[in-house]
Design a protein around this motif. Structure first.
Motif, PDB file in Angstrom:
ATOM      1  N   LEU A   1     -54.777 -57.215 -13.006  1.00  0.00           N
ATOM      2  CA  LEU A   1     -55.057 -56.265 -14.088  1.00  0.00           C
ATOM      3  C   LEU A   1     -55.737 -56.962 -15.262  1.00  0.00           C
ATOM      4  O   LEU A   1     -56.662 -56.414 -15.865  1.00  0.00           O
ATOM      5  CB  LEU A   1     -53.764 -55.596 -14.552  1.00  0.00           C
ATOM      6  CG  LEU A   1     -53.132 -54.613 -13.571  1.00  0.00           C
ATOM      7  CD1 LEU A   1     -51.782 -54.152 -14.100  1.00  0.00           C
ATOM      8  CD2 LEU A   1     -54.042 -53.432 -13.339  1.00  0.00           C
ATOM      9  N   ALA A   2     -55.301 -58.172 -15.577  1.00  0.00           N
ATOM     10  CA  ALA A   2     -55.903 -58.916 -16.682  1.00  0.00           C
ATOM     11  C   ALA A   2     -57.349 -59.276 -16.354  1.00  0.00           C
ATOM     12  O   ALA A   2     -58.232 -59.202 -17.218  1.00  0.00           O
ATOM     13  CB  ALA A   2     -55.089 -60.169 -16.981  1.00  0.00           C
ATOM     14  N   ASP A   3     -57.607 -59.654 -15.099  1.00  0.00           N
ATOM     15  CA  ASP A   3     -58.973 -59.983 -14.686  1.00  0.00           C
ATOM     16  C   ASP A   3     -59.879 -58.756 -14.767  1.00  0.00           C
ATOM     17  O   ASP A   3     -61.022 -58.854 -15.211  1.00  0.00           O
ATOM     18  CB  ASP A   3     -58.985 -60.550 -13.265  1.00  0.00           C
ATOM     19  CG  ASP A   3     -58.373 -61.940 -13.188  1.00  0.00           C
ATOM     20  OD1 ASP A   3     -58.219 -62.588 -14.241  1.00  0.00           O
ATOM     21  OD2 ASP A   3     -58.045 -62.364 -12.061  1.00  0.00           O
ATOM     22  N   GLU A   4     -59.371 -57.605 -14.335  1.00  0.00           N
ATOM     23  CA  GLU A   4     -60.154 -56.372 -14.411  1.00  0.00           C
ATOM     24  C   GLU A   4     -60.468 -56.017 -15.853  1.00  0.00           C
ATOM     25  O   GLU A   4     -61.590 -55.614 -16.179  1.00  0.00           O
ATOM     26  CB  GLU A   4     -59.407 -55.220 -13.751  1.00  0.00           C
ATOM     27  CG  GLU A   4     -59.338 -55.285 -12.254  1.00  0.00           C
ATOM     28  CD  GLU A   4     -58.510 -54.161 -11.660  1.00  0.00           C
ATOM     29  OE1 GLU A   4     -58.152 -53.219 -12.398  1.00  0.00           O
ATOM     30  OE2 GLU A   4     -58.223 -54.226 -10.456  1.00  0.00           O
ATOM     31  N   ASP A   5     -59.495 -56.170 -16.728  1.00  0.00           N
ATOM     32  CA  ASP A   5     -59.692 -55.869 -18.147  1.00  0.00           C
ATOM     33  C   ASP A   5     -60.742 -56.802 -18.744  1.00  0.00           C
ATOM     34  O   ASP A   5     -61.607 -56.374 -19.503  1.00  0.00           O
ATOM     35  CB  ASP A   5     -58.370 -55.977 -18.897  1.00  0.00           C
ATOM     36  CG  ASP A   5     -58.459 -55.468 -20.313  1.00  0.00           C
ATOM     37  OD1 ASP A   5     -59.167 -54.462 -20.530  1.00  0.00           O
ATOM     38  OD2 ASP A   5     -57.827 -56.071 -21.204  1.00  0.00           O
TER      39      ASP A   5
ATOM     40  N   THR B   1     -40.792 -61.180  -5.012  1.00  0.00           N
ATOM     41  CA  THR B   1     -41.028 -60.090  -5.952  1.00  0.00           C
ATOM     42  C   THR B   1     -41.731 -60.597  -7.211  1.00  0.00           C
ATOM     43  O   THR B   1     -42.691 -59.979  -7.684  1.00  0.00           O
ATOM     44  CB  THR B   1     -39.692 -59.411  -6.330  1.00  0.00           C
ATOM     45  OG1 THR B   1     -39.068 -58.930  -5.137  1.00  0.00           O
ATOM     46  CG2 THR B   1     -39.909 -58.269  -7.300  1.00  0.00           C
ATOM     47  N   LEU B   2     -41.277 -61.728  -7.729  1.00  0.00           N
ATOM     48  CA  LEU B   2     -41.920 -62.300  -8.919  1.00  0.00           C
ATOM     49  C   LEU B   2     -43.357 -62.718  -8.623  1.00  0.00           C
ATOM     50  O   LEU B   2     -44.245 -62.546  -9.461  1.00  0.00           O
ATOM     51  CB  LEU B   2     -41.118 -63.496  -9.429  1.00  0.00           C
ATOM     52  CG  LEU B   2     -39.786 -63.159 -10.085  1.00  0.00           C
ATOM     53  CD1 LEU B   2     -39.015 -64.434 -10.398  1.00  0.00           C
ATOM     54  CD2 LEU B   2     -40.014 -62.361 -11.355  1.00  0.00           C
ATOM     55  N   ARG B   3     -43.610 -63.265  -7.443  1.00  0.00           N
ATOM     56  CA  ARG B   3     -44.961 -63.671  -7.066  1.00  0.00           C
ATOM     57  C   ARG B   3     -45.888 -62.456  -6.989  1.00  0.00           C
ATOM     58  O   ARG B   3     -47.018 -62.495  -7.493  1.00  0.00           O
ATOM     59  CB  ARG B   3     -44.937 -64.407  -5.731  1.00  0.00           C
ATOM     60  CG  ARG B   3     -46.252 -65.029  -5.343  1.00  0.00           C
ATOM     61  CD  ARG B   3     -46.212 -65.797  -4.026  1.00  0.00           C
ATOM     62  NE  ARG B   3     -45.114 -66.748  -3.982  1.00  0.00           N
ATOM     63  CZ  ARG B   3     -44.070 -66.653  -3.153  1.00  0.00           C
ATOM     64  NH1 ARG B   3     -43.966 -65.666  -2.296  1.00  0.00           N
ATOM     65  NH2 ARG B   3     -43.116 -67.562  -3.173  1.00  0.00           N
ATOM     66  N   GLU B   4     -45.420 -61.368  -6.382  1.00  0.00           N
ATOM     67  CA  GLU B   4     -46.226 -60.151  -6.293  1.00  0.00           C
ATOM     68  C   GLU B   4     -46.503 -59.580  -7.679  1.00  0.00           C
ATOM     69  O   GLU B   4     -47.625 -59.133  -7.964  1.00  0.00           O
ATOM     70  CB  GLU B   4     -45.513 -59.109  -5.443  1.00  0.00           C
ATOM     71  CG  GLU B   4     -45.494 -59.431  -3.970  1.00  0.00           C
ATOM     72  CD  GLU B   4     -44.749 -58.384  -3.161  1.00  0.00           C
ATOM     73  OE1 GLU B   4     -44.649 -57.229  -3.623  1.00  0.00           O
ATOM     74  OE2 GLU B   4     -44.267 -58.730  -2.079  1.00  0.00           O
ATOM     75  N   PHE B   5     -45.505 -59.591  -8.538  1.00  0.00           N
ATOM     76  CA  PHE B   5     -45.670 -59.087  -9.899  1.00  0.00           C
ATOM     77  C   PHE B   5     -46.697 -59.919 -10.655  1.00  0.00           C
ATOM     78  O   PHE B   5     -47.567 -59.388 -11.350  1.00  0.00           O
ATOM     79  CB  PHE B   5     -44.324 -59.091 -10.629  1.00  0.00           C
ATOM     80  CG  PHE B   5     -44.392 -58.581 -12.032  1.00  0.00           C
ATOM     81  CD1 PHE B   5     -44.531 -57.227 -12.278  1.00  0.00           C
ATOM     82  CD2 PHE B   5     -44.337 -59.452 -13.105  1.00  0.00           C
ATOM     83  CE1 PHE B   5     -44.594 -56.751 -13.576  1.00  0.00           C
ATOM     84  CE2 PHE B   5     -44.405 -58.987 -14.399  1.00  0.00           C
ATOM     85  CZ  PHE B   5     -44.538 -57.629 -14.636  1.00  0.00           C
ATOM     86  N   LYS B   6     -46.608 -61.231 -10.512  1.00  0.00           N
ATOM     87  CA  LYS B   6     -47.549 -62.132 -11.192  1.00  0.00           C
ATOM     88  C   LYS B   6     -48.973 -61.878 -10.710  1.00  0.00           C
ATOM     89  O   LYS B   6     -49.903 -61.823 -11.511  1.00  0.00           O
ATOM     90  CB  LYS B   6     -47.148 -63.580 -10.931  1.00  0.00           C
ATOM     91  CG  LYS B   6     -48.022 -64.589 -11.611  1.00  0.00           C
ATOM     92  CD  LYS B   6     -47.554 -66.001 -11.313  1.00  0.00           C
ATOM     93  CE  LYS B   6     -48.490 -67.018 -11.904  1.00  0.00           C
ATOM     94  NZ  LYS B   6     -48.103 -68.387 -11.566  1.00  0.00           N
ATOM     95  N   ASN B   7     -49.152 -61.724  -9.391  1.00  0.00           N
ATOM     96  CA  ASN B   7     -50.488 -61.465  -8.854  1.00  0.00           C
ATOM     97  C   ASN B   7     -51.030 -60.130  -9.345  1.00  0.00           C
ATOM     98  O   ASN B   7     -52.219 -60.017  -9.644  1.00  0.00           O
ATOM     99  CB  ASN B   7     -50.455 -61.500  -7.328  1.00  0.00           C
ATOM    100  CG  ASN B   7     -50.262 -62.897  -6.782  1.00  0.00           C
ATOM    101  OD1 ASN B   7     -50.529 -63.881  -7.462  1.00  0.00           O
ATOM    102  ND2 ASN B   7     -49.773 -63.001  -5.563  1.00  0.00           N
ATOM    103  N   ALA B   8     -50.169 -59.129  -9.420  1.00  0.00           N
ATOM    104  CA  ALA B   8     -50.611 -57.810  -9.881  1.00  0.00           C
ATOM    105  C   ALA B   8     -51.019 -57.848 -11.350  1.00  0.00           C
ATOM    106  O   ALA B   8     -52.051 -57.287 -11.719  1.00  0.00           O
ATOM    107  CB  ALA B   8     -49.506 -56.781  -9.667  1.00  0.00           C
ATOM    108  N   THR B   9     -50.234 -58.516 -12.179  1.00  0.00           N
ATOM    109  CA  THR B   9     -50.583 -58.582 -13.600  1.00  0.00           C
ATOM    110  C   THR B   9     -51.832 -59.426 -13.810  1.00  0.00           C
ATOM    111  O   THR B   9     -52.646 -59.126 -14.681  1.00  0.00           O
ATOM    112  CB  THR B   9     -49.424 -59.143 -14.436  1.00  0.00           C
ATOM    113  OG1 THR B   9     -49.033 -60.407 -13.925  1.00  0.00           O
ATOM    114  CG2 THR B   9     -48.240 -58.204 -14.436  1.00  0.00           C
ATOM    115  N   LYS B  10     -52.016 -60.465 -13.002  1.00  0.00           N
ATOM    116  CA  LYS B  10     -53.222 -61.284 -13.114  1.00  0.00           C
ATOM    117  C   LYS B  10     -54.440 -60.454 -12.724  1.00  0.00           C
ATOM    118  O   LYS B  10     -55.486 -60.538 -13.366  1.00  0.00           O
ATOM    119  CB  LYS B  10     -53.123 -62.523 -12.219  1.00  0.00           C
ATOM    120  CG  LYS B  10     -54.300 -63.437 -12.348  1.00  0.00           C
ATOM    121  CD  LYS B  10     -54.183 -64.647 -11.465  1.00  0.00           C
ATOM    122  CE  LYS B  10     -55.422 -65.502 -11.636  1.00  0.00           C
ATOM    123  NZ  LYS B  10     -55.621 -66.434 -10.556  1.00  0.00           N
TER     124      LYS B  10
END
Length: 60
Positions: free
Chosen positions: A45-49, A34-43
């Protein structure tokens, strides 16, 4: 208020009593996934931004 080593040991013992020794590794693995998926998702979003900011700077 930081958690000290005594607090962490107490939490581990309570978790062991509640879930048992067979279920505890499965719960740890699920939490890690779960933490790995969350980290990938936030990364992502940050890359898109960051990409959007670069595009906006080029357009100016």
């Amino acid at each position: 208020m930081p958690l000290g080593p005594g607090s962490l040991i107490l939490i581990a013992l309570v978790a062991l009593l509640i879930f048992g020794p067979k279920k505890l590794p499965e719960l740890g693995k699920a939490a890690g996934n779960t933490l790995r998926e969350f980290k990938n998702a936030t990364k992502g979003l940050a890359d898109e931004d960051e990409d959007n900011n670069k595009k906006n700077e080029k357009q100016k």
